[in-house]
Write a protein that holds these residues in place. Structure first.
Motif, PDB file in Angstrom:
ATOM      1  N   GLU A   1       0.850  -1.189   0.000  1.00 42.65           N
ATOM      2  CA  GLU A   1       0.000   0.000   0.000  1.00 42.65           C
ATOM      3  C   GLU A   1       0.886   1.240   0.000  1.00 42.65           C
ATOM      4  OE1 GLU A   1      -3.337  -0.078  -0.085  1.00 42.65           O
ATOM      5  OE2 GLU A   1      -3.521  -2.260   0.174  1.00 42.65           O
ATOM      6  N   ALA A   2       0.518   2.227  -0.826  1.00 45.13           N
ATOM      7  CA  ALA A   2       1.192   3.528  -0.830  1.00 45.13           C
ATOM      8  C   ALA A   2       0.213   4.554  -0.268  1.00 45.13           C
ATOM      9  CB  ALA A   2       1.630   3.911  -2.244  1.00 45.13           C
ATOM     10  N   LEU A   3       0.547   5.109   0.878  1.00 47.51           N
ATOM     11  CA  LEU A   3      -0.346   6.024   1.594  1.00 47.51           C
ATOM     12  C   LEU A   3       0.178   7.447   1.512  1.00 47.51           C
ATOM     13  CD1 LEU A   3      -0.653   3.747   4.770  1.00 47.51           C
ATOM     14  CD2 LEU A   3      -2.069   3.696   2.702  1.00 47.51           C
ATOM     15  N   PHE A   4       0.689   7.820   0.340  1.00 48.89           N
ATOM     16  CA  PHE A   4       1.425   9.070   0.206  1.00 48.89           C
ATOM     17  C   PHE A   4       0.554  10.293   0.488  1.00 48.89           C
ATOM     18  CE2 PHE A   4       4.014   6.533  -3.091  1.00 48.89           C
ATOM     19  CZ  PHE A   4       4.804   5.987  -2.092  1.00 48.89           C
ATOM     20  N   SER A   5      -0.635  10.313  -0.051  1.00 46.35           N
ATOM     21  CA  SER A   5      -1.499  11.489   0.117  1.00 46.35           C
ATOM     22  C   SER A   5      -1.863  11.713   1.583  1.00 46.35           C
ATOM     23  CB  SER A   5      -2.772  11.322  -0.723  1.00 46.35           C
ATOM     24  OG  SER A   5      -3.640  12.425  -0.550  1.00 46.35           O
ATOM     25  N   SER A   6      -2.288  10.654   2.258  1.00 47.26           N
ATOM     26  CA  SER A   6      -2.661  10.803   3.671  1.00 47.26           C
ATOM     27  C   SER A   6      -1.444  11.110   4.530  1.00 47.26           C
ATOM     28  CB  SER A   6      -3.362   9.540   4.169  1.00 47.26           C
ATOM     29  OG  SER A   6      -2.509   8.413   4.076  1.00 47.26           O
ATOM     30  N   ALA A   7      -0.282  10.589   4.148  1.00 50.01           N
ATOM     31  CA  ALA A   7       0.944  10.866   4.912  1.00 50.01           C
ATOM     32  C   ALA A   7       1.322  12.339   4.825  1.00 50.01           C
ATOM     33  CB  ALA A   7       2.089  10.002   4.394  1.00 50.01           C
ATOM     34  N   LEU A   8       1.250  12.899   3.629  1.00 44.01           N
ATOM     35  CA  LEU A   8       1.585  14.313   3.474  1.00 44.01           C
ATOM     36  C   LEU A   8       0.587  15.197   4.202  1.00 44.01           C
ATOM     37  CD1 LEU A   8       2.701  14.225  -0.259  1.00 44.01           C
ATOM     38  CD2 LEU A   8       4.164  14.704   1.715  1.00 44.01           C
ATOM     39  N   SER A   9      -0.669  14.799   4.218  1.00 41.32           N
ATOM     40  CA  SER A   9      -1.686  15.545   4.964  1.00 41.32           C
ATOM     41  C   SER A   9      -1.396  15.498   6.453  1.00 41.32           C
ATOM     42  CB  SER A   9      -3.069  14.975   4.668  1.00 41.32           C
ATOM     43  OG  SER A   9      -4.065  15.631   5.422  1.00 41.32           O
ATOM     44  N   ARG A  10      -1.018  14.335   6.940  1.00 41.88           N
ATOM     45  CA  ARG A  10      -0.664  14.174   8.350  1.00 41.88           C
ATOM     46  C   ARG A  10       0.557  15.024   8.695  1.00 41.88           C
ATOM     47  NH1 ARG A  10      -1.042  12.829  13.833  1.00 41.88           N
ATOM     48  NH2 ARG A  10       0.608  11.377  14.459  1.00 41.88           N
ATOM     49  N   ALA A  11       1.568  15.016   7.824  1.00 41.02           N
ATOM     50  CA  ALA A  11       2.768  15.814   8.075  1.00 41.02           C
ATOM     51  C   ALA A  11       2.443  17.297   8.130  1.00 41.02           C
ATOM     52  CB  ALA A  11       3.807  15.524   6.992  1.00 41.02           C
ATOM     53  N   ARG A  12       1.557  17.726   7.261  1.00 44.53           N
ATOM     54  CA  ARG A  12       1.143  19.139   7.256  1.00 44.53           C
ATOM     55  C   ARG A  12       0.458  19.506   8.577  1.00 44.53           C
ATOM     56  NH1 ARG A  12      -0.329  18.979   2.515  1.00 44.53           N
ATOM     57  NH2 ARG A  12      -2.477  18.283   2.818  1.00 44.53           N
ATOM     58  N   GLU A  13      -0.379  18.610   9.086  1.00 42.09           N
ATOM     59  CA  GLU A  13      -1.045  18.845  10.371  1.00 42.09           C
ATOM     60  C   GLU A  13      -0.020  18.954  11.503  1.00 42.09           C
ATOM     61  OE1 GLU A  13      -3.702  15.608  10.837  1.00 42.09           O
ATOM     62  OE2 GLU A  13      -5.091  16.265   9.260  1.00 42.09           O
TER      63      GLU A  13
ATOM     64  N   ILE B   1      -7.292   2.089   9.428  1.00 42.58           N
ATOM     65  CA  ILE B   1      -8.685   2.273   8.996  1.00 42.58           C
ATOM     66  C   ILE B   1      -8.737   2.751   7.543  1.00 42.58           C
ATOM     67  CG2 ILE B   1     -10.771   3.650   9.348  1.00 42.58           C
ATOM     68  CD1 ILE B   1     -10.100   3.688  12.336  1.00 42.58           C
ATOM     69  N   GLY B   2      -9.529   2.058   6.740  1.00 41.59           N
ATOM     70  CA  GLY B   2      -9.722   2.444   5.348  1.00 41.59           C
ATOM     71  C   GLY B   2      -8.706   1.867   4.384  1.00 41.59           C
ATOM     72  N   THR B   3      -7.780   1.038   4.883  1.00 37.42           N
ATOM     73  CA  THR B   3      -6.711   0.484   4.063  1.00 37.42           C
ATOM     74  C   THR B   3      -6.733  -1.034   4.136  1.00 37.42           C
ATOM     75  OG1 THR B   3      -5.340   2.424   4.515  1.00 37.42           O
ATOM     76  CG2 THR B   3      -4.213   0.475   3.692  1.00 37.42           C
ATOM     77  N   ASP B   4      -6.461  -1.694   3.017  1.00 39.45           N
ATOM     78  CA  ASP B   4      -6.401  -3.149   2.999  1.00 39.45           C
ATOM     79  C   ASP B   4      -5.261  -3.682   3.877  1.00 39.45           C
ATOM     80  OD1 ASP B   4      -8.509  -3.384   1.277  1.00 39.45           O
ATOM     81  OD2 ASP B   4      -7.320  -4.012  -0.463  1.00 39.45           O
ATOM     82  N   SER B   5      -5.484  -4.849   4.431  1.00 37.49           N
ATOM     83  CA  SER B   5      -4.431  -5.673   5.038  1.00 37.49           C
ATOM     84  C   SER B   5      -4.598  -7.072   4.442  1.00 37.49           C
ATOM     85  CB  SER B   5      -4.573  -5.717   6.560  1.00 37.49           C
ATOM     86  OG  SER B   5      -4.405  -4.443   7.138  1.00 37.49           O
TER      87      SER B   5
ATOM     88  N   HIS C   1     -10.748  -0.779  11.762  1.00 36.52           N
ATOM     89  CA  HIS C   1     -10.130  -0.370  13.023  1.00 36.52           C
ATOM     90  C   HIS C   1      -8.619  -0.341  12.827  1.00 36.52           C
ATOM     91  CE1 HIS C   1      -9.825  -4.785  13.095  1.00 36.52           C
ATOM     92  NE2 HIS C   1      -8.722  -4.586  13.797  1.00 36.52           N
ATOM     93  N   ASN C   2      -7.949   0.392  13.693  1.00 33.25           N
ATOM     94  CA  ASN C   2      -6.489   0.409  13.698  1.00 33.25           C
ATOM     95  C   ASN C   2      -5.951  -0.680  14.622  1.00 33.25           C
ATOM     96  OD1 ASN C   2      -6.320   2.670  12.033  1.00 33.25           O
ATOM     97  ND2 ASN C   2      -6.100   4.106  13.729  1.00 33.25           N
ATOM     98  N   SER C   3      -4.785  -1.212  14.285  1.00 30.48           N
ATOM     99  CA  SER C   3      -4.064  -2.048  15.234  1.00 30.48           C
ATOM    100  C   SER C   3      -3.640  -1.195  16.422  1.00 30.48           C
ATOM    101  CB  SER C   3      -2.832  -2.664  14.576  1.00 30.48           C
ATOM    102  OG  SER C   3      -3.195  -3.524  13.518  1.00 30.48           O
ATOM    103  N   ALA C   4      -3.511  -1.826  17.579  1.00 31.38           N
ATOM    104  CA  ALA C   4      -3.153  -1.083  18.788  1.00 31.38           C
ATOM    105  C   ALA C   4      -1.829  -0.354  18.628  1.00 31.38           C
ATOM    106  CB  ALA C   4      -3.089  -2.039  19.985  1.00 31.38           C
ATOM    107  N   VAL C   5      -0.846  -1.002  17.990  1.00 27.95           N
ATOM    108  CA  VAL C   5       0.453  -0.352  17.842  1.00 27.95           C
ATOM    109  C   VAL C   5       0.367   0.830  16.889  1.00 27.95           C
ATOM    110  CG1 VAL C   5       1.341  -1.773  15.929  1.00 27.95           C
ATOM    111  CG2 VAL C   5       2.923  -0.826  17.631  1.00 27.95           C
TER     112      VAL C   5
END
Length: 536
Positions: A103-115, A144-148, A162-166
């Motif tokens: 999975e490439a989560l580039f868009s959400s990662a950049l949004s998170r970094a901006r926050e 959440i929202g991403t395949d595993s 849901h997110n994993s606890a870690v």
């Protein structure tokens, strides 16, 4: 068509998923054809520096240690966005050259970094100790929202709810998640290959495996596309890929780091626990992860975590280590034999006490481990494969042929495991050793499809001991590491492993060893590893 809108045959599902993954890489991060290394170029790790495609700042950021990145982000030398963008680009390159991502989560990662940048600018304070640090995750960690998918076609387009606890814990600490990495089918093969994404190769030599099951992580980190990644280990899945790519990995005891909420194709199998742990280019990142996670009190998120705070451990100036020259089943190949001899010699010169450690109970422990894996007769795996007609990969033939144990037989096996753990503990206590030094795998490199023996790591999963795989700082030399001398093989498996060894095929590959401490001794094994590295 399936309910998700993806065709119901595994081959069609795979093609759609792989295309979606490639399409998620922005055009500006797709390697131009005129600088793309040819398939004949085996070592692609120099590419970021030699290609001219990365800026000086991108190279500086992706070569930095985690502590340097955090310091520079927290003091505004670099923005979290600059750091995240640099690692996203390098991870994109790594995937195009080794097939290491799921999975490439580039868009959400950049949004998170901006926050995170906005928060620091407004409050002059960081969100947490990992504020702005990009962390890569093995595919089975739920976001959440991403395949595993864990390499299973039936789990494509079934995003986590849901997110994993870690994941929650690291996110609260300020981490940025930007990629998830490839794994073998069901995470139960020591090489990273599956029917959805295909095979991940070793960036140091693309003819060789990056190991498994955390092989996407090891390839990404060895390429420089991650400074810190999180993988899992149920039989060596952190340590084997770390060993084959020359990086560090910590296998903790169960209960030290949170495991709740991660995807598993063998869910409910708790006779031998899967644990998660860090992978990185240096021991500093290993310690940063371990200390940070424990200090965030994971037992408040995961009821199976032990409420054990991080401890300051002084191992003293002199270690007493047992060296296990072989495991009684398969001898290390010549490079690893040489690595053991050289490391032992340097440790003795540095004043440490080294004694021989016989592999008593190892063959019995391996047999118990392998029976645990197939105790359900392969039913869990088959139930996931059958809806989309996905075949069992040849590496997992044991799951096709396994007979279900039954509750009584499983209980008897667990009793055997308890006896082995008790007897091994007594051996360690009576010998008065601080730890065990041994091979992580019999090989310094393995050609695709030829990895065969997991006992050097898997035995310590049965024992639940804390262990680190670490690079020795030397590499295979085909002039020195000649084929075995014709000694009688220890077993049929030994005969196969030695026959597969080709010094020319693995020339130049890094050599790694494993350092093992006791149960719940993560702090101690980290400090012992530092001591060993100083001696080297």
């Amino acid at each position: 068509m399936s309910q998700s809108g993806v065709p119901g045959d595994w081959k069609a599902i795979s093609e759609v998923k792989k295309k979606a993954l490639f399409d998620s890489i922005p055009p500006e991060w797709r390697i131009p054809s005129n600088i793309l290394p040819p398939d004949t170029q085996l070592d692609v790790t120099p590419f970021p520096v030699t290609s001219g495609w990365f800026s000086e700042q991108e190279l500086e950021i992706t070569a930095a240690t985690a502590s340097s990145i955090l310091e520079n982000v927290h003091t505004w030398k670099w923005s979290a966005q600059d750091v995240t963008k640099a690692f996203c680009k390098r991870a994109a390159a790594a995937h195009q050259l080794t097939n290491c991502l799921s999975e490439a989560l580039f868009s959400s990662a950049l949004s998170r970094a901006r926050e995170l940048d906005d928060h620091l600018a407004k409050t002059s304070s960081v969100v947490g100790p990992l504020h702005g640090l990009p962390i890569s995750l093995k595919d089975n960690f739920n976001i959440i929202g991403t395949d595993s998918t864990v390499g299973l076609a039936h789990w494509v387009n079934k995003p986590a709810t849901h997110n994993s606890a870690v994941v929650d814990q690291l996110q609260d600490a300020g981490a940025v998640f930007y990629v998830k990495t490839n794994v073998p089918t069901a995470m139960m093969i020591a090489e990273t290959v599956n029917n959805v994404f295909g095979r991940t190769t070793n960036p140091l030599n693309r003819n060789l495996t990056s190991g498994g099951s955390s092989g996407g992580e090891s390839a990404l980190i060895a390429f420089g596309g991650s400074v810190l990644g999180v993988g899992t280990d149920i039989g060596g899945s952190l340590r084997i890929p770390a060993s084959l790519t020359g990086i560090f990995a910590l296998r903790p005891s169960f209960g030290r780091f949170p495991t709740r909420g991660a995807a598993s194709a063998l869910a409910g199998q708790e006779a031998v626990h899967s644990v998660n742990g860090p992978m990185a280019r240096g021991i500093g990142e290993i310690e940063l992860f371990a200390k940070t996670v424990v200090e965030l009190r994971p037992w408040e998120r995961d009821p199976k975590c032990v409420p054990l705070p991080w401890r300051s451990v002084n191992v003293g100036p002199k270690l007493k280590l047992g060296v296990m020259w072989d495991d009684g089943m398969v001898r290390p190949t010549p490079p690893i034999q040489r690595a053991l001899r050289e490391v032992v010699e340097k440790l003795r010169k540095a004043g440490h006490e080294i004694i021989d450690w016989a592999p008593e109970l190892h063959e019995q422990a391996l047999g118990i481990l392998l029976k645990f894996f197939t105790a359900d007769g392969g039913k869990s795996l088959k139930a996931i494969l059958e809806p989309v007609h996905e075949p069992v990969r040849p590496e997992m033939a044991a799951y096709s042929n396994a007979a279900e144990l039954g509750v009584h037989a499983l209980w008897q096996l667990q009793m055997q495991r308890s006896t082995v753990c008790h007897e091994y503990l007594n051996r360690c206590r009576e010998a008065g050793i601080d730890g065990i030094l041994c091979a992580t795998t019999p090989c310094a490199g393995v050609e695709h499809g030829k990895f065969k023996h997991v006992a050097y790591t898997g035995v310590f999963n049965i024992l639940d001991y804390a262990a680190i795989s670490f690079p020795c700082g030397t590499s295979v030399d085909k002039a020195l590491d000649l084929a075995s001398d014709g000694s009688s093989p220890l077993s049929d498996m030994d005969r196969q492993v030695q026959a597969d060894y080709d010094a020319s095929a693995v020339h130049g590959m890094p050599m790694s060893l494993q350092l093992v401490a006791g149960r719940l001794e993560e702090e101690k094994v980290i400090e012992m590893t530092k001591t060993v590295l100083r001696a080297l």
